[in-house]
Design a protein around this motif. Structure first.
Motif, mmCIF file in Angstrom:
data_model
loop_
_atom_site.group_PDB
_atom_site.id
_atom_site.type_symbol
_atom_site.label_atom_id
_atom_site.label_comp_id
_atom_site.label_asym_id
_atom_site.label_seq_id
_atom_site.Cartn_x
_atom_site.Cartn_y
_atom_site.Cartn_z
ATOM 1 N N UNK A 147 13.860 56.492 12.358
ATOM 2 C CA UNK A 147 12.757 57.540 12.061
ATOM 3 C C UNK A 147 13.152 58.884 12.611
ATOM 4 N N UNK A 148 14.133 58.992 13.507
ATOM 5 C CA UNK A 148 14.465 60.387 13.713
ATOM 6 C C UNK A 148 15.182 61.244 12.962
ATOM 7 N N UNK A 149 15.364 62.661 13.157
ATOM 8 C CA UNK A 149 15.995 63.332 11.997
ATOM 9 C C UNK A 149 17.405 63.494 12.084
ATOM 10 N N UNK A 150 18.226 63.297 13.677
ATOM 11 C CA UNK A 150 19.509 63.408 13.793
ATOM 12 C C UNK A 150 19.592 62.448 14.842
ATOM 13 N N UNK A 151 20.987 61.628 14.669
ATOM 14 C CA UNK A 151 21.456 60.753 15.648
ATOM 15 C C UNK A 151 22.558 61.097 16.302
ATOM 16 N N UNK A 152 22.673 61.202 17.508
ATOM 17 C CA UNK A 152 24.114 61.116 18.588
ATOM 18 C C UNK A 152 24.270 60.135 19.086
ATOM 19 N N UNK A 153 25.427 59.492 19.334
ATOM 20 C CA UNK A 153 25.615 58.323 19.900
ATOM 21 C C UNK A 153 26.738 58.451 20.864
ATOM 22 N N UNK A 154 26.804 57.568 21.829
ATOM 23 C CA UNK A 154 27.814 57.261 22.807
ATOM 24 C C UNK A 154 28.626 56.202 22.223
ATOM 25 N N UNK A 155 30.013 56.249 22.685
ATOM 26 C CA UNK A 155 31.110 55.550 21.988
ATOM 27 C C UNK A 155 30.981 53.802 22.434
ATOM 28 N N UNK A 156 29.845 53.835 23.205
ATOM 29 C CA UNK A 156 29.669 52.451 23.588
ATOM 30 C C UNK A 156 28.153 52.197 22.768
ATOM 31 N N UNK A 157 27.676 52.832 21.933
ATOM 32 C CA UNK A 157 26.558 52.282 21.225
ATOM 33 C C UNK A 157 26.494 51.430 20.043
ATOM 34 N N UNK A 158 25.742 50.538 19.939
ATOM 35 C CA UNK A 158 25.727 49.695 18.811
ATOM 36 C C UNK A 158 23.971 49.510 18.342
ATOM 37 N N UNK A 159 24.112 49.040 17.164
ATOM 38 C CA UNK A 159 22.729 48.857 16.691
ATOM 39 C C UNK A 159 22.491 47.566 15.950
ATOM 40 N N UNK A 160 21.144 47.106 15.953
ATOM 41 C CA UNK A 160 21.002 45.677 15.464
ATOM 42 C C UNK A 160 19.582 45.459 15.111
ATOM 43 N N UNK A 161 19.120 44.484 14.368
ATOM 44 C CA UNK A 161 17.852 44.222 14.356
ATOM 45 C C UNK A 161 17.670 42.331 14.414
ATOM 46 N N UNK A 162 17.633 41.785 15.556
ATOM 47 C CA UNK A 162 17.995 40.609 15.936
ATOM 48 C C UNK A 162 16.601 39.735 15.820
ATOM 49 N N UNK A 163 15.609 40.478 15.089
ATOM 50 C CA UNK A 163 14.312 39.837 14.831
ATOM 51 C C UNK A 163 14.115 38.441 14.414
ATOM 52 N N UNK A 164 15.054 37.905 13.671
ATOM 53 C CA UNK A 164 14.996 36.575 12.984
ATOM 54 C C UNK A 164 15.245 35.611 14.099
ATOM 55 N N UNK A 165 15.912 36.155 15.409
ATOM 56 C CA UNK A 165 16.020 35.051 16.245
ATOM 57 C C UNK A 165 14.893 34.798 17.052
ATOM 58 N N UNK A 166 13.926 35.759 17.059
ATOM 59 C CA UNK A 166 12.640 35.567 17.701
ATOM 60 C C UNK A 166 11.585 35.112 16.853
ATOM 61 N N UNK A 167 11.842 35.080 15.423
ATOM 62 C CA UNK A 167 10.709 34.396 14.531
ATOM 63 C C UNK A 167 9.936 35.852 14.041
ATOM 64 N N UNK A 168 10.544 36.926 13.953
ATOM 65 C CA UNK A 168 9.802 38.137 13.548
ATOM 66 C C UNK A 168 10.494 38.768 12.340
ATOM 67 N N UNK A 169 9.982 39.432 11.808
ATOM 68 C CA UNK A 169 10.620 40.732 10.998
ATOM 69 C C UNK A 169 10.182 41.967 11.261
ATOM 70 N N UNK A 170 11.016 42.951 10.851
ATOM 71 C CA UNK A 170 10.525 44.367 11.207
ATOM 72 C C UNK A 170 12.002 45.220 11.366
ATOM 73 N N UNK A 171 11.671 46.491 11.059
ATOM 74 C CA UNK A 171 12.694 47.478 11.595
ATOM 75 C C UNK A 171 13.788 47.462 10.372
#
Length: 252
Positions: A115-139
């Motif tokens: 939902x941010x306007x601009x994203x700057x990241x470091x070279x160790x950054x990674x993204x994920x939505x692991x909700x299915x592992x916890x029985x949830x949905x979202x994002x």
């Protein structure tokens, strides 16, 4: 302060999350973050916001252990409402929000960054939505703003993560920099925005939100409804217990 907000002389407000050990926010933390961003919206001397975090990673989502150590559904409902408030506050912040992401950005973290306007990241950054592992949905609503549709679905179903370097090719991450340079890079972009007439930038933010093809608030709320169904069916408790290493009573 777990959520700290500081206005710099260049009119950039820096909002920092600090919830050791992994920035998994408790219910109150999500509401505090929303309040900090709402404050930025109201403050006409704030021309841009940098959203960042201390610690090992940007954000690990909701505090699963808080949820499992709370009887009934109060923590679940609180987390749902808190995440919705925080994501909405980022999206509807009257000034542009630059997310400075390092390390892991998971679950609720993707909700913030998507939902941010601009994203700057470091070279160790990674993204994920692991909700299915916890029985949830979202994002998924917010991950879909970072990656193409089929990749989003694959990430969602598998709980895989994607590195910031891969997001460069999609344009969803502006730049990837060494970890030590992350704050400076985010502040540079925010400073460039803040140097413009804030009356124009605030109007531009409202205009761009108005022409978005997807209503992110309704879309995310729709996702949350399925999480509630999974909780009522007992699926979510079972999976979260395994993740947190406890039973519902908090026993290990």
């Amino acid at each position: 302060m777990p959520v700290d907000s500081v206005l710099r002389e260049d009119h950039v407000r820096v909002v920092t999350m600090d919830f050791p050990p992994v920035n998994a926010l408790p219910v109150q933390g999500w509401f505090d973050l929303a309040a900090a961003l709402d404050e930025a919206s109201r403050d006409l001397t704030t021309h841009a916001v940098v959203l960042r975090a201390e610690g090992r990673g940007f954000n690990a989502g909701v505090d699963i252990k808080e949820m499992q150590h709370t009887s009934g559904f109060d923590a679940l409902i609180g987390a749902n409402k808190g995440c919705f408030a925080a994501f909405k506050a980022v999206y509807e912040c009257a000034v542009p929000v630059v997310a400075a992401v390092h390390g892991f950005c998971l679950g609720g973290g993707v909700g913030l960054v998507g939902n941010a306007d601009t994203v700057v990241a470091s070279d160790d950054a990674y993204f994920g939505v692991p909700e299915v592992k916890q029985g949830a949905l979202g994002a998924a609503t917010h991950m879909a703003r970072l990656v193409p549709q089929h990749l989003m679905r694959t990430l969602y179903y598998t709980a895989r993560t994607v590195p910031a370097t891969q997001l460069l090719q999609f344009g969803s991450v502006l730049e990837v920099v060494p970890r030590a340079s992350l704050d400076d890079a985010a502040l540079a972009v925010a400073g460039e925005i803040a140097a413009n007439d804030s009356r124009v930038i605030r109007a531009a933010k409202e205009a761009l939100n108005g022409i978005d093809p997807v209503d992110v608030n309704k879309s995310y709320r729709f996702e949350q409804g399925f999480t509630m169904e999974l909780n009522l069916a007992g699926v979510s408790d079972e999976l979260r217990d395994g993740f947190a290493g406890t039973d519902k009573a908090g026993r290990r």
